[in-house]
Design an enzyme around this catalytic site. Sequence first.
Site, PDB file in Angstrom:
ATOM      1  N   MET A 115      -1.532   9.458  11.900  1.00  0.00           N
ATOM      2  CA  MET A 115      -2.571  10.096  11.065  1.00  0.00           C
ATOM      3  C   MET A 115      -3.066  11.413  11.676  1.00  0.00           C
ATOM      4  SD  MET A 115      -4.568   6.545  10.295  1.00  0.00           S
ATOM      5  CE  MET A 115      -3.987   5.708  11.755  1.00  0.00           C
ATOM      6  N   ASP A 148       0.816  -1.209   0.000  1.00  0.00           N
ATOM      7  CA  ASP A 148       0.000   0.000   0.000  1.00  0.00           C
ATOM      8  C   ASP A 148       0.850   1.260   0.000  1.00  0.00           C
ATOM      9  OD1 ASP A 148       0.608  -0.199   2.685  1.00  0.00           O
ATOM     10  OD2 ASP A 148      -1.252  -1.288   3.063  1.00  0.00           O
ATOM     11  N   LYS A 181      -4.584   3.763  -1.581  1.00  0.00           N
ATOM     12  CA  LYS A 181      -5.389   4.809  -2.222  1.00  0.00           C
ATOM     13  C   LYS A 181      -4.605   5.438  -3.359  1.00  0.00           C
ATOM     14  CE  LYS A 181      -7.752   6.474   1.805  1.00  0.00           C
ATOM     15  NZ  LYS A 181      -7.536   7.345   2.898  1.00  0.00           N
TER      16      LYS A 181
HETATM   17  N1  SAH Z   1       1.646   0.377  10.554  1.00  0.00           N
HETATM   18  C1  SAH Z   1       2.196   1.714  10.439  1.00  0.00           C
HETATM   19  C2  SAH Z   1       1.192   2.791  10.687  1.00  0.00           C
HETATM   20  C3  SAH Z   1       0.054   2.817   9.727  1.00  0.00           C
HETATM   21  S1  SAH Z   1      -1.035   4.163  10.006  1.00  0.00           S
HETATM   22  C4  SAH Z   1       3.386   1.833  11.418  1.00  0.00           C
HETATM   23  O1  SAH Z   1       3.569   0.981  12.289  1.00  0.00           O
HETATM   24  O2  SAH Z   1       4.116   2.823  11.291  1.00  0.00           O
HETATM   25  C5  SAH Z   1      -0.390   5.365   8.913  1.00  0.00           C
HETATM   26  C6  SAH Z   1       0.261   6.477   9.668  1.00  0.00           C
HETATM   27  O3  SAH Z   1       1.558   6.112  10.083  1.00  0.00           O
HETATM   28  C7  SAH Z   1       0.503   7.716   8.845  1.00  0.00           C
HETATM   29  O4  SAH Z   1      -0.670   8.498   8.736  1.00  0.00           O
HETATM   30  C8  SAH Z   1       1.544   8.418   9.667  1.00  0.00           C
HETATM   31  O5  SAH Z   1       0.984   9.065  10.782  1.00  0.00           O
HETATM   32  C9  SAH Z   1       2.365   7.279  10.175  1.00  0.00           C
HETATM   33  N2  SAH Z   1       3.592   7.084   9.393  1.00  0.00           N
HETATM   34  C10 SAH Z   1       3.972   5.989   8.740  1.00  0.00           C
HETATM   35  N3  SAH Z   1       5.186   6.151   8.152  1.00  0.00           N
HETATM   36  C11 SAH Z   1       5.570   7.401   8.462  1.00  0.00           C
HETATM   37  C12 SAH Z   1       6.721   8.180   8.131  1.00  0.00           C
HETATM   38  N4  SAH Z   1       7.716   7.705   7.372  1.00  0.00           N
HETATM   39  N5  SAH Z   1       6.794   9.449   8.608  1.00  0.00           N
HETATM   40  C13 SAH Z   1       5.791   9.948   9.352  1.00  0.00           C
HETATM   41  N6  SAH Z   1       4.697   9.257   9.676  1.00  0.00           N
HETATM   42  C14 SAH Z   1       4.573   8.000   9.243  1.00  0.00           C
END
Ligand code: SAH
Length: 465
Positions: free
Chosen positions: A385, A250, A272
């Site tokens: 998010m 994704d 998306k």
């Molecule tokens: N499973 C993922 C989170 C999924 S929810 C994890 O463990 O990181 C998606 C959210 O993760 C995004 O909206 C953002 O808030 C955060 N996120 C993921 N990668 C990121 C990155 N490189 N920099 C900042 N926020 C990130």
Amino acid sequence: MEALPLFHRLRGETCVLVGAGKLAARKLELLRAAGACVRVIAPQCCAEIERLAASDALILIRRRFRAADLNGAVLAVAATSTPAVNRAVHRAARVRGMPVNVVDQPELCTVTFPAIVDRDPVCLAIGSGGAAPVLARMLRTRIEALLPERTGELARLAREYRPAVRAHIGDPTARRAFWEQVFSGRIAESIYSGRPDAARRELEALLASAGEDSAPRGEVYLVGGGPGDPDLLTFRALRLMQQADVVLYDRLVSEPVLALVRRDAERVYVGKRAGTHAVPQPDINAQLIAHARAGRRVLRLKGGDPFIFGRGGEEIEQLAAAGIPFQVVPGITAASGCASYAGIPLTHRDYAQAVRFQTGHRRGDTVDLDWEALARPGQTLVFYMPLEGLAIICEQLIRHGLPATLPAALVERGTRPEQQVFSATLATLAELVARHRVHAPTLLIVGEVVKLRERLAWFEDRSPT
Ligand code: SAH
């Protein structure tokens, strides 16, 4: 080819080692590891070799080298600091047609010691034809990191079952396909994760069903791809990425991470796209099951950690219900990745004794959270998010009692080369962010620890604050 690599069986054979200093001791170790009987010729010797000689692990002859010392031996190694002696060993060996190695003098060698990756009985040898031994050793380190620790165990399992497999599957092509399945699928994975009994059971089941017209069994790897920097992948994630037949990924999976998936794997984007919706979760679940039922190794690659705001749990619940084998590989979650790369320790003895991961997802005009609990002192808050609800989140935290001056930072595209950190306070952050064009994904970190960044930031060299 500068030299032909051959593996030399030395068990029970006599090898002559001339010299007994530190360099010789290293060669001695290798010769003994291969089971050779080593005859060491040297007037003096270092403590280590002295000790081994006392324990009968070798034959030590305390005098200068003579050509006749090579009688009955299959290999000569010279490791002295006297060029004339080294040359004499070389000459004597050549006269006898015996392979010879002279330490650090490639021109006097007919054989050389390669850099070795040892997963006995699997052994990888890397040579540079004497041109760049340091390079060979560095390559060795890289390969070490890629080869699972238990590769040797897998080879031993194969050795054990080879006669049975040969007896049971007559056709060589079918036999090869059988072994490929053993080495690249569930059986190998069971060995690598330290479950030899499971591996045996699976191998026996596979063998019992060989020749029947049963479709191969697929499986699903639910893998955390981390926050973006491909160096943050685990070894296991990388291995599974490189053996998958199809990958469903994704939006959060970064380009450089995706580039490490096996080149000829089919790629299916399920995130998306601008203007359209993501593939609905039930469709993703159905696709995973369909691919696995068709016998494929399916990689479900997610950003961060699959069990943290990743709906990974829902996906594997469905797999479990459908009886599809799966494994889950954790990844570095955005909170860890962003905090490290922004120089913000999530806990700190003086400022934060707890850390809370929270989704900041906005629904309509509100962000519906337990604000009372979030406004407690002594903890760091991490909001996933957070972008759309940023102003509301900051406002509510102040309204529920956190100081307006509490440090807060928004990390944009954390751990990636484009990372930016907007650092301010609860009162000022939303306004600062609104003045910039901010790209997803972003993560919000709130707490006293954010101010440590002033001293600890190390990754990005420019910052909008
Ligand atoms: N499973 C993922 C989170 C999924 S929810 C994890 O463990 O990181 C998606 C959210 O993760 C995004 O909206 C953002 O808030 C955060 N996120 C993921 N990668 C990121 C990155 N490189 N920099 C900042 N926020 C990130």
